[in-house]
Write a protein that holds these residues in place. Structure first.
Motif, short mmCIF file in Angstrom:
data_model
loop_
_atom_site.label_atom_id
_atom_site.label_comp_id
_atom_site.label_asym_id
_atom_site.label_seq_id
_atom_site.Cartn_x
_atom_site.Cartn_y
_atom_site.Cartn_z
N ASP A 111 0.36 -1.33 -0.34
CA ASP A 111 0.00 -0.25 -0.10
C ASP A 111 0.86 1.23 -0.12
OD1 ASP A 111 -1.60 2.39 0.32
OD2 ASP A 111 -3.06 0.88 1.91
N GLY A 118 -1.94 3.69 -12.76
CA GLY A 118 -2.00 1.85 -12.40
C GLY A 118 -0.28 1.05 -12.51
N HIS A 152 0.44 -2.46 -14.39
CA HIS A 152 -0.31 -3.00 -14.97
C HIS A 152 -0.01 -4.84 -15.19
CE1 HIS A 152 2.41 -3.21 -18.43
NE2 HIS A 152 2.25 -2.84 -18.55
N ASP A 185 -2.71 -6.84 -7.52
CA ASP A 185 -2.44 -6.49 -8.38
C ASP A 185 -3.09 -4.98 -7.46
OD1 ASP A 185 -5.47 -6.01 -8.35
OD2 ASP A 185 -5.53 -7.42 -10.39
N LYS A 186 -2.64 -4.06 -8.18
CA LYS A 186 -3.23 -2.28 -7.18
C LYS A 186 -4.86 -2.49 -6.66
CE LYS A 186 -3.56 2.33 -7.53
NZ LYS A 186 -2.51 3.72 -8.38
N ASP A 187 -6.04 -2.90 -7.43
CA ASP A 187 -7.05 -3.05 -7.06
C ASP A 187 -7.84 -3.33 -5.84
OD1 ASP A 187 -7.78 -1.37 -9.03
OD2 ASP A 187 -8.15 -2.94 -10.60
N HIS A 188 -6.97 -4.91 -6.09
CA HIS A 188 -6.69 -5.95 -4.71
C HIS A 188 -6.41 -4.52 -3.64
CE1 HIS A 188 -7.36 -9.56 -2.14
NE2 HIS A 188 -6.44 -9.05 -1.80
N MET A 233 -6.09 -1.70 -3.14
CA MET A 233 -6.71 -1.05 -2.79
C MET A 233 -8.10 -1.39 -2.40
SD MET A 233 -5.43 1.68 -3.26
CE MET A 233 -4.32 1.60 -2.34
N ASN A 234 -9.01 -2.33 -2.76
CA ASN A 234 -10.30 -2.71 -1.91
C ASN A 234 -9.32 -3.32 -0.47
OD1 ASN A 234 -11.71 -2.16 -3.94
ND2 ASN A 234 -10.84 -4.35 -5.12
N GLU A 271 -9.62 -0.38 1.80
CA GLU A 271 -10.90 0.79 2.59
C GLU A 271 -11.56 -0.34 3.00
OE1 GLU A 271 -13.62 3.84 1.85
OE2 GLU A 271 -11.26 3.35 1.15
#
Length: 224
Positions: A156, A168, A170, A195-198, A200-201, A204
């Motif tokens: 993070d 991102g 990629h 990945d970045k999305d995981h 960030m989720n 949050e």
């Protein structure tokens, strides 16, 4: 991981005013990390430090063949990753002892930590992949890599560095636990691709709510 499991432990620990007691096993791990860092920065083999004395928390340790062998296994993995990527045409940026700040989240006490090794794989000016390598010298408890909370905090902090300019990554984020002295069914050095999305989720949904829970007046005490 402790305060994410037991949010009340933070206030409890502060109220007890516990005195820090040095631990020789933790001190040995600190020394191993110091040698690991020296080898990466100086492009040295671990055996070059055989017999040298290092001190941590009042304990003195000599670099033994066993320590050198464990460190070299970790170093070999890192150099091989770099060599493979360079053969593929990437430029690899090696960062050692990287401050991974979480202060951007604005939660008191959630400051982040320091990652042992970060590899950034560049294709021209685009960061294609990031790898966080966490060296563990301990042999008692084999650490899992998937959704490892400490490594996720490092990841993070790393992907929030200004050098990525908010873009991102990629080809994703790889998290690697390097623990050469402990047996694990996935190997002494084990990796997990995310990945970045995981991340960030997870930040949050898990990190932020659980960090805020430690600040509540009646933060729950949860045995673990």
């Amino acid at each position: 991981k402790r305060w994410m499991t037991c949010p009340g432990s933070v206030a409890l620990e502060e109220s007890l005013n516990l005195e820090y007691v040095p631990n020789k096993y933790a001190a040995e791990g600190t020394v191993a990390h110091e040698v690991h860092e020296k080898c990466l920065l100086g492009k040295q083999r671990a055996e070059e430090h055989l017999g040298q004395i290092f001190e941590s928390d009042g304990f003195k340790f000599k670099v033994t063949q066993e320590m050198a062998d464990a460190l070299q296994e970790s170093l070999d993995y890192i150099w091989e990753r770099i060599e493979e990527a360079e053969d593929f045409g990437y430029r690899v940026e090696l960062l050692v002892e990287v401050r991974c700040s979480l202060k951007h989240l604005g939660i008191p006490g959630l400051d982040g930590g320091t990652s042992d090794v970060v590899l950034i794989f560049w294709n021209d000016d685009v960061a294609c992949e990031v790898e966080i390598v966490d060296y563990k010298h301990g042999q008692g408890v084999a650490v899992d890599v998937i959704d490892n909370t400490q490594a996720l905090c490092y990841a993070d902090g790393v992907i929030s560095l200004s050098k990525f300019n908010g873009h991102g990554i990629h080809e994703g984020v790889k998290i690697t636990i390097s623990q050469p002295r402990a047996h694990h069914p996935d190997g002494r050095i084990r990796s997990w691709d995310t990945d970045k999305d995981h991340i960030m989720n997870w930040e949050e949904d898990e990190l932020i709510p659980k960090a805020k829970a430690t600040l509540e007046d009646e933060a729950e005490i949860v045995p673990s």
